[in-house]
Design an enzyme around this catalytic site. Structure first.
Site, PDB file in Angstrom:
ATOM      1  N   ASN A   7       0.864  -1.178   0.000  1.00  0.00           N
ATOM      2  CA  ASN A   7       0.000   0.000   0.000  1.00  0.00           C
ATOM      3  C   ASN A   7       0.905   1.235   0.000  1.00  0.00           C
ATOM      4  O   ASN A   7       1.421   1.638   1.035  1.00  0.00           O
ATOM      5  CB  ASN A   7      -0.877  -0.048   1.265  1.00  0.00           C
ATOM      6  CG  ASN A   7      -1.848   1.107   1.340  1.00  0.00           C
ATOM      7  OD1 ASN A   7      -1.757   2.052   0.564  1.00  0.00           O
ATOM      8  ND2 ASN A   7      -2.763   1.034   2.290  1.00  0.00           N
ATOM      9  N   ARG A  88      -2.295  -1.995  -3.662  1.00  0.00           N
ATOM     10  CA  ARG A  88      -3.474  -1.126  -3.586  1.00  0.00           C
ATOM     11  C   ARG A  88      -3.227   0.058  -4.516  1.00  0.00           C
ATOM     12  O   ARG A  88      -2.172   0.704  -4.448  1.00  0.00           O
ATOM     13  CB  ARG A  88      -3.651  -0.604  -2.160  1.00  0.00           C
ATOM     14  CG  ARG A  88      -4.694   0.471  -2.071  1.00  0.00           C
ATOM     15  CD  ARG A  88      -4.466   1.302  -0.839  1.00  0.00           C
ATOM     16  NE  ARG A  88      -5.455   2.358  -0.730  1.00  0.00           N
ATOM     17  CZ  ARG A  88      -5.170   3.581  -0.324  1.00  0.00           C
ATOM     18  NH1 ARG A  88      -3.942   3.915   0.004  1.00  0.00           N
ATOM     19  NH2 ARG A  88      -6.112   4.480  -0.228  1.00  0.00           N
ATOM     20  N   HIS A 177     -11.735   4.500  -0.575  1.00  0.00           N
ATOM     21  CA  HIS A 177     -11.894   3.520   0.521  1.00  0.00           C
ATOM     22  C   HIS A 177     -12.663   2.273   0.057  1.00  0.00           C
ATOM     23  O   HIS A 177     -13.218   1.543   0.889  1.00  0.00           O
ATOM     24  CB  HIS A 177     -12.688   4.107   1.710  1.00  0.00           C
ATOM     25  CG  HIS A 177     -12.015   5.230   2.411  1.00  0.00           C
ATOM     26  ND1 HIS A 177     -12.720   6.285   2.931  1.00  0.00           N
ATOM     27  CD2 HIS A 177     -10.725   5.460   2.710  1.00  0.00           C
ATOM     28  CE1 HIS A 177     -11.882   7.139   3.502  1.00  0.00           C
ATOM     29  NE2 HIS A 177     -10.666   6.655   3.374  1.00  0.00           N
ATOM     30  N   GLY A 207      -9.335   9.935   7.186  1.00  0.00           N
ATOM     31  CA  GLY A 207     -10.239  10.178   6.047  1.00  0.00           C
ATOM     32  C   GLY A 207     -11.526   9.440   6.374  1.00  0.00           C
ATOM     33  O   GLY A 207     -11.496   8.492   7.155  1.00  0.00           O
ATOM     34  N   ARG A 236      -9.786  17.392   6.310  1.00  0.00           N
ATOM     35  CA  ARG A 236     -10.532  17.808   5.111  1.00  0.00           C
ATOM     36  C   ARG A 236     -11.909  18.321   5.519  1.00  0.00           C
ATOM     37  O   ARG A 236     -12.535  17.798   6.431  1.00  0.00           O
ATOM     38  CB  ARG A 236     -10.723  16.633   4.146  1.00  0.00           C
ATOM     39  CG  ARG A 236      -9.456  16.115   3.529  1.00  0.00           C
ATOM     40  CD  ARG A 236      -9.805  15.125   2.416  1.00  0.00           C
ATOM     41  NE  ARG A 236      -8.643  14.349   2.046  1.00  0.00           N
ATOM     42  CZ  ARG A 236      -8.563  13.025   2.188  1.00  0.00           C
ATOM     43  NH1 ARG A 236      -9.579  12.334   2.666  1.00  0.00           N
ATOM     44  NH2 ARG A 236      -7.471  12.406   1.829  1.00  0.00           N
ATOM     45  N   ASP A 278      -6.848  14.836  15.386  1.00  0.00           N
ATOM     46  CA  ASP A 278      -6.998  13.493  15.958  1.00  0.00           C
ATOM     47  C   ASP A 278      -8.234  13.448  16.851  1.00  0.00           C
ATOM     48  O   ASP A 278      -8.356  14.238  17.785  1.00  0.00           O
ATOM     49  CB  ASP A 278      -5.728  13.166  16.763  1.00  0.00           C
ATOM     50  CG  ASP A 278      -5.671  11.704  17.155  1.00  0.00           C
ATOM     51  OD1 ASP A 278      -6.634  11.214  17.780  1.00  0.00           O
ATOM     52  OD2 ASP A 278      -4.670  11.058  16.823  1.00  0.00           O
ATOM     53  N   ARG A 280      -9.034  11.600  19.191  1.00  0.00           N
ATOM     54  CA  ARG A 280      -8.785  11.405  20.632  1.00  0.00           C
ATOM     55  C   ARG A 280      -8.577  12.741  21.335  1.00  0.00           C
ATOM     56  O   ARG A 280      -9.047  12.952  22.457  1.00  0.00           O
ATOM     57  CB  ARG A 280      -7.571  10.495  20.854  1.00  0.00           C
ATOM     58  CG  ARG A 280      -7.885   9.055  20.543  1.00  0.00           C
ATOM     59  CD  ARG A 280      -6.656   8.227  20.434  1.00  0.00           C
ATOM     60  NE  ARG A 280      -5.955   8.529  19.185  1.00  0.00           N
ATOM     61  CZ  ARG A 280      -5.083   7.732  18.609  1.00  0.00           C
ATOM     62  NH1 ARG A 280      -4.763   6.593  19.172  1.00  0.00           N
ATOM     63  NH2 ARG A 280      -4.505   8.051  17.469  1.00  0.00           N
ATOM     64  N   GLY A 328     -14.357   4.734  13.833  1.00  0.00           N
ATOM     65  CA  GLY A 328     -15.509   3.825  13.839  1.00  0.00           C
ATOM     66  C   GLY A 328     -15.289   2.614  14.729  1.00  0.00           C
ATOM     67  O   GLY A 328     -16.205   2.140  15.402  1.00  0.00           O
ATOM     68  N   GLU A 379      -7.846  -3.890   5.006  1.00  0.00           N
ATOM     69  CA  GLU A 379      -7.624  -3.684   3.571  1.00  0.00           C
ATOM     70  C   GLU A 379      -6.477  -4.556   3.059  1.00  0.00           C
ATOM     71  O   GLU A 379      -6.521  -5.052   1.935  1.00  0.00           O
ATOM     72  CB  GLU A 379      -7.318  -2.206   3.302  1.00  0.00           C
ATOM     73  CG  GLU A 379      -8.540  -1.325   3.488  1.00  0.00           C
ATOM     74  CD  GLU A 379      -8.206   0.127   3.720  1.00  0.00           C
ATOM     75  OE1 GLU A 379      -7.762   0.464   4.835  1.00  0.00           O
ATOM     76  OE2 GLU A 379      -8.388   0.939   2.799  1.00  0.00           O
TER      77      GLU A 379
HETATM   78  P1  AMP Z   1      -7.374   5.703  10.540  1.00  0.00           P
HETATM   79  O1  AMP Z   1      -7.266   6.750   9.472  1.00  0.00           O
HETATM   80  O2  AMP Z   1      -8.365   4.614  10.220  1.00  0.00           O
HETATM   81  O3  AMP Z   1      -6.048   5.174  11.003  1.00  0.00           O
HETATM   82  O4  AMP Z   1      -8.015   6.441  11.822  1.00  0.00           O
HETATM   83  C1  AMP Z   1      -7.364   7.499  12.465  1.00  0.00           C
HETATM   84  C2  AMP Z   1      -8.336   8.131  13.456  1.00  0.00           C
HETATM   85  O5  AMP Z   1      -8.769   7.123  14.370  1.00  0.00           O
HETATM   86  C3  AMP Z   1      -7.733   9.253  14.283  1.00  0.00           C
HETATM   87  O6  AMP Z   1      -8.624  10.359  14.336  1.00  0.00           O
HETATM   88  C4  AMP Z   1      -7.614   8.648  15.657  1.00  0.00           C
HETATM   89  O7  AMP Z   1      -7.786   9.587  16.652  1.00  0.00           O
HETATM   90  C5  AMP Z   1      -8.777   7.669  15.676  1.00  0.00           C
HETATM   91  N1  AMP Z   1      -8.571   6.674  16.718  1.00  0.00           N
HETATM   92  C6  AMP Z   1      -7.642   5.708  16.761  1.00  0.00           C
HETATM   93  N2  AMP Z   1      -7.711   5.059  17.954  1.00  0.00           N
HETATM   94  C7  AMP Z   1      -8.707   5.651  18.651  1.00  0.00           C
HETATM   95  C8  AMP Z   1      -9.271   5.462  19.943  1.00  0.00           C
HETATM   96  N3  AMP Z   1      -8.791   4.512  20.757  1.00  0.00           N
HETATM   97  N4  AMP Z   1     -10.308   6.265  20.338  1.00  0.00           N
HETATM   98  C9  AMP Z   1     -10.785   7.212  19.527  1.00  0.00           C
HETATM   99  N5  AMP Z   1     -10.287   7.439  18.284  1.00  0.00           N
HETATM  100  C10 AMP Z   1      -9.265   6.685  17.865  1.00  0.00           C
END
Ligand code: AMP
Length: 394
Positions: A7, A88, A177, A207, A236, A278, A280, A328, A379
């Site tokens: 990827n 990918r 996605h 994203g 975004r 982020d 979190r 999610g 993925e």
């Molecule tokens: P991804 O692009 O799928 O890697 O997702 C990244 C996003 O997932 C970021 O905004 C992270 O803050 C969120 N994320 C990852 N772990 C957690 C968690 N334990 N609680 C809340 N959000 C999270």
């Protein structure tokens, strides 16, 4: 059979080597800052982790290092034990409706489609060529992120703009996605033993996109001509009124490129909260009573609910709402905030069942008219599975 899943991003390369008989990951990792000062890589294998700096000017340099390391670490005895490589690919345009074996024509098409994905498709082409150099006899497959959305009907993929924007410049909805949404749909089909499921899949990561899926086929998705459209994301904006672009260009004296940079890299969670992209950090801010974080979460949830409501009507009947990707899979608050807003549709969450992270789980209440699931995406495995299927047929 061992299959390598690749990827490549504009300056990164993620990889996983699967033993497809057991689905075990033999080795995985990430090359970062390719072509930028401070390039480095991380490799995980057998519960060990290596992190090293190495000069990498192009993705080819990363692939050479990867091949050397695989042998040095004894993951396989010879590179011949890698039976296939799956890549990918971000953009397959309107040409590719499914994964295919790499040929010269496929490689040429990927390069020609660079106009639609200028940061990614050239990097994918470099990786394919580099693997041809080091493993000339190993079959390769490409898995397009846009392919899953090619079943969307014309009345839903066209924009109401001059028709020649579509015929002359290929302006239409492509989505993204797709590999993740397809994985979720296939996982639900397997787990629930039904191939006629109507699913609304919420891929909520840095994203984000939402897809309406009818019996395994995509009927609409929230991303558009580019991944910019749809719900609010980490950096975004998601859907906006385009007239604000020339307006702010003039007011702020910015170029089109600078405005696009603002909309891609400085908007979304980061733009509204002013503190972070982020989720979190946004959740921490909400706990501390930070008004802008509270506003960010409200706007985020609104943007998700808007698409779920539209797709609920589009599908007519919904069996499953699925949550996947970083937010999610992990954010209980986001899942419950979204589902709470769906109560007029008779959709309810079970707070205890929702108290889980990163696991396949049903989280809806027993009175809910639609089942709600967390489905961790994979993925890399999807890419490896497509690769195995296609090379088996060769
Ligand atoms: P991804 O692009 O799928 O890697 O997702 C990244 C996003 O997932 C970021 O905004 C992270 O803050 C969120 N994320 C990852 N772990 C957690 C968690 N334990 N609680 C809340 N959000 C999270």
């Amino acid at each position: 059979m061992n299959i390598m899943s690749i990827n490549a991003g504009s300056s990164s390369l993620k990889f996983s080597l699967f033993n497809m008989d057991t689905k075990d990951v033999l080795l995985s990792g990430l090359f970062e800052r390719i072509g930028i000062e401070g390039s480095n890589y991380t490799i995980k294998y057998n519960d060990c982790k290596i992190k090293e700096e190495a000069l990498m000017e192009t993705h080819s340099d990363a692939i050479k290092i990867l091949m050397d390391k695989i042998i040095e670490l004894g993951v396989v005895k010879s590179l011949e034990e890698i039976n296939g490589i799956g890549h990918r690919i971000v953009h397959g345009g309107s040409i590719y409706k499914e994964s295919v074996v790499v040929t010269d024509k496929v490689l040429d098409d990927i390069i020609a489609l660079s106009d639609l994905a200028p940061l990614h498709n050239p990097a994918h082409a470099i990786c394919i060529k580099a693997f041809r150099d080091v493993l000339p006899n190993t079959p390769m497959v490409v898995v397009f992120d846009t392919a899953f959305h090619q079943t969307i009907e014309k009345d839903r993929y066209l924009y109401a703009v001059p028709y020649n924007w579509y015929t002359d410049y290929q302006v239409r909805k492509y989505g993204a996605h797709g590999t993740s949404h397809r994985y979720v749909a296939e996982k639900l089909k397997e787990e629930l033993g039904r191939d006629d499921l109507n699913i609304i899949c919420c891929h909520l990561g840095n994203g984000g996109s939402i897809t309406a899926i009818k019996a395994g086929k995509c009927v609409d998705t929230s991303m558009g001509f580019t991944p910019h459209a749809g719900i609010i994301m980490g950096t975004r904006s998601g859907d906006i009124d385009v007239s604000m672009v020339p307006y702010v260009m003039e007011k702020a004296g910015k170029s089109a490129g600078e405005i696009m940079n603002d909309l891609n890299k400085k908007s979304g969670f980061l733009g509204i909260s002013g503190i972070s992209s982020d989720s979190r950090d946004i959740e921490d801010g909400i706990k501390e009573g930070n008004e802008r974080c509270i506003l960010t979460q409200k706007m985020y949830v609104n943007s998700i609910v808007k698409y779920i409501a539209e797709y609920y009507l589009l599908l007519g009947h919904v069996d499953v709402i699925a949550f996947t990707a970083g937010i999610g899979e992990n954010s209980m608050d986001t899942r419950s905030d979204v589902i709470e807003k769906l109560s007029p549709l008779g959709i309810f969450i079970n707070p205890e069942a929702n108290n889980v992270r990163g696991k396949f789980a049903k989280i809806s209440d027993k009175n809910s008219k639609v089942d709600v699931y967390i489905v961790p995406t994979n993925e890399e495995l999807m890419i490896a599975q497509d690769t195995l299927k296609l090379i088996d047929r060769m």
